[in-house]
Design a protein around this motif. Structure first.
Motif, PDB file in Angstrom:
ATOM      1  N   HIS A 168      -4.507   5.098  -3.004  1.00  0.00           N
ATOM      2  CA  HIS A 168      -5.133   3.472  -2.970  1.00  0.00           C
ATOM      3  C   HIS A 168      -6.764   4.143  -3.226  1.00  0.00           C
ATOM      4  O   HIS A 168      -7.136   3.180  -4.405  1.00  0.00           O
ATOM      5  N   TRP A 213      -4.760  -3.726  -2.274  1.00  0.00           N
ATOM      6  CA  TRP A 213      -4.679  -3.075  -1.224  1.00  0.00           C
ATOM      7  C   TRP A 213      -3.622  -3.267  -0.860  1.00  0.00           C
ATOM      8  O   TRP A 213      -3.004  -3.758   0.292  1.00  0.00           O
ATOM      9  N   VAL A 271     -10.643   0.058   4.645  1.00  0.00           N
ATOM     10  CA  VAL A 271      -9.884  -0.669   3.776  1.00  0.00           C
ATOM     11  C   VAL A 271     -10.792  -2.261   3.877  1.00  0.00           C
ATOM     12  O   VAL A 271     -10.880  -2.282   5.373  1.00  0.00           O
TER      13      VAL A 271
END
Length: 401
Positions: A27, A42, A82
């Motif tokens: 990612h 994501w 994230v």
């Protein structure tokens, strides 16, 4: 409480950690036009792997897993940088309400895209005249054939400016007490008659919004729950909201301890200041209390039980601690404390962010005062607050009551 994983939980944790390690690397190697595109990518990756909305049924796009598996994955995901904030309100509050109260066709249309991150939702509750009283809503919906015509204003609506859909609580009957005349709908935030005005915050961002409704038509088919029965639906949403934001986040005692090791106070090194050391000890004890309270919740989930009011307790403590830690670090910087440039401040400006965000966290999902009332009345069994408006029709209440 049990602080250790069972054999099955340990196996799941190892699988989740391995998946994250492999997929985070892929990612992060991608190229995205902006932060939202990266977050959506994501979310889609998690959905494809069965790690988005782990406890939701697989037929609605979820993972079909258990609450403790969701907790474990969340713990492991938190080890990586994230951003899932765009989806917190939709997946934590709005879409669960849609799943509980909408028909199958609506759920089929919206749940899957939300899980994959294709569409974003926001929650439209707060109003200028309502303050902390959600039931004091004045945005009015009047029936016109198969539609409802909505006029009014919402405020502090997080993420409305980038959301596709939302759930909105409106007044449909002013002739009954305020809790009895509310109705919930889902709506398209791009519908005619809706204006969204971002609010500039002291942090420099504009995540909150004013939302204006002028003759907005919402089909009755978009109603969630019974007419005038929206308060029960709202309580369901608020329960999920407090659980979603109850763990706080941001800087903690270990961060300010590291900062204090290099900072100077008025009388020398900050770590040698007796008052600061006492405050640091208090924060550390609070953090351990929060950790053990979360472990109590995790233990209940692991046994298939429904957690109690821990989310309300956790939110009060975590939000106040976040504000205190941020303020202390900024003040310790003396004249340099006003510098908020992430390139020039400790932890890339995390203490400044805490100072500017924590007051909002103490309001979001129920103010400190509201949550203390909930704990006092529903946990400790203390007498409820006196409500002089309990039996009055809403139209007879003065503005702001």
């Amino acid at each position: 409480m049990d602080f250790k994983d069972s054999d099955d939980e340990a196996t799941y944790r190892a699988e989740a950690r391995a998946w994250l390690d492999a997929n985070i690397a892929e990612h992060d190697a991608g190229h995205y036009p902006d932060d939202m595109a990266k977050a959506k990518a994501w979310q889609a990756r998690k959905a494809a792997g069965g790690y988005a909305c782990i406890t939701w049924p697989s037929e609605w796009g979820g993972g079909g897993g258990t609450p403790i598996e969701s907790v474990i994955f969340g713990q492991e995901e938190a080890r990586h940088a994230v951003d899932g904030s765009y989806f917190t309100i939709g997946l934590g509050m709005c879409v669960p309400t849609v799943m509980a109260y909408a028909d199958d066709a609506t759920k089929t249309r919206f749940v899957g895209p939300a899980v994959r991150g294709d569409e974003i939702w926001s929650q439209l509750f707060s109003e200028p005249a309502g303050g902390s009283d959600v039931a004091a809503i004045r945005t009015r919906a009047v029936r016109d054939g198969d539609d409802w015509v909505v006029n009014g204003q919402k405020v502090w609506t997080s993420g409305a400016h980038y959301s596709d859909y939302g759930i909105v609580l409106v007044r449909t009957n002013p002739d009954v007490p305020k809790h009895q005349g509310l109705t919930m709908f889902w709506l398209d935030l791009k519908a005619p008659g809706i204006e969204i005005w971002p609010i500039h915050q002291m942090s420099g961002g504009s995540n909150f919004n004013e939302v204006w409704f002028t003759g907005v038509r919402i089909p009755d088919a978009q109603r969630l729950g019974p007419i005038d029965g929206g308060w029960k639906v709202a309580l369901f949403t608020l329960m999920n909201e407090r659980l979603a934001i109850g763990t706080g986040g941001g800087v903690g005692p270990e961060d300010i301890l590291a900062f204090a090791a290099q900072a100077s106070g008025a009388d020398g090194p900050l770590l040698k200041d007796a008052a600061f050391r006492q405050q640091l000890a208090d924060w550390w004890v609070q953090s351990e209390g929060l950790r053990n309270t979360r472990m109590r919740t995790i233990t209940a989930l692991s046994k298939g039980q429904v957690p109690g009011p821990e989310s309300s307790i956790g939110k009060i403590v975590a939000a106040n601690q976040l504000q205190a830690i941020g303020n202390t670090a900024v003040e310790a910087g003396d004249q340099y404390g006003i510098i908020a440039d992430p390139a020039l401040t400790p932890l890339k400006g995390a203490f400044h962010a805490a100072t500017m965000w924590a007051p909002g966290l103490r309001i979001a999902g129920g103010t400190d005062e509201i949550l203390k009332n909930i704990i006092a009345e529903r946990v400790l069994g203390l007498p409820g607050e006196i409500r002089v408006d309990k039996d009055q029709a809403f139209r007879d209440l003065p503005v702001g009551a």
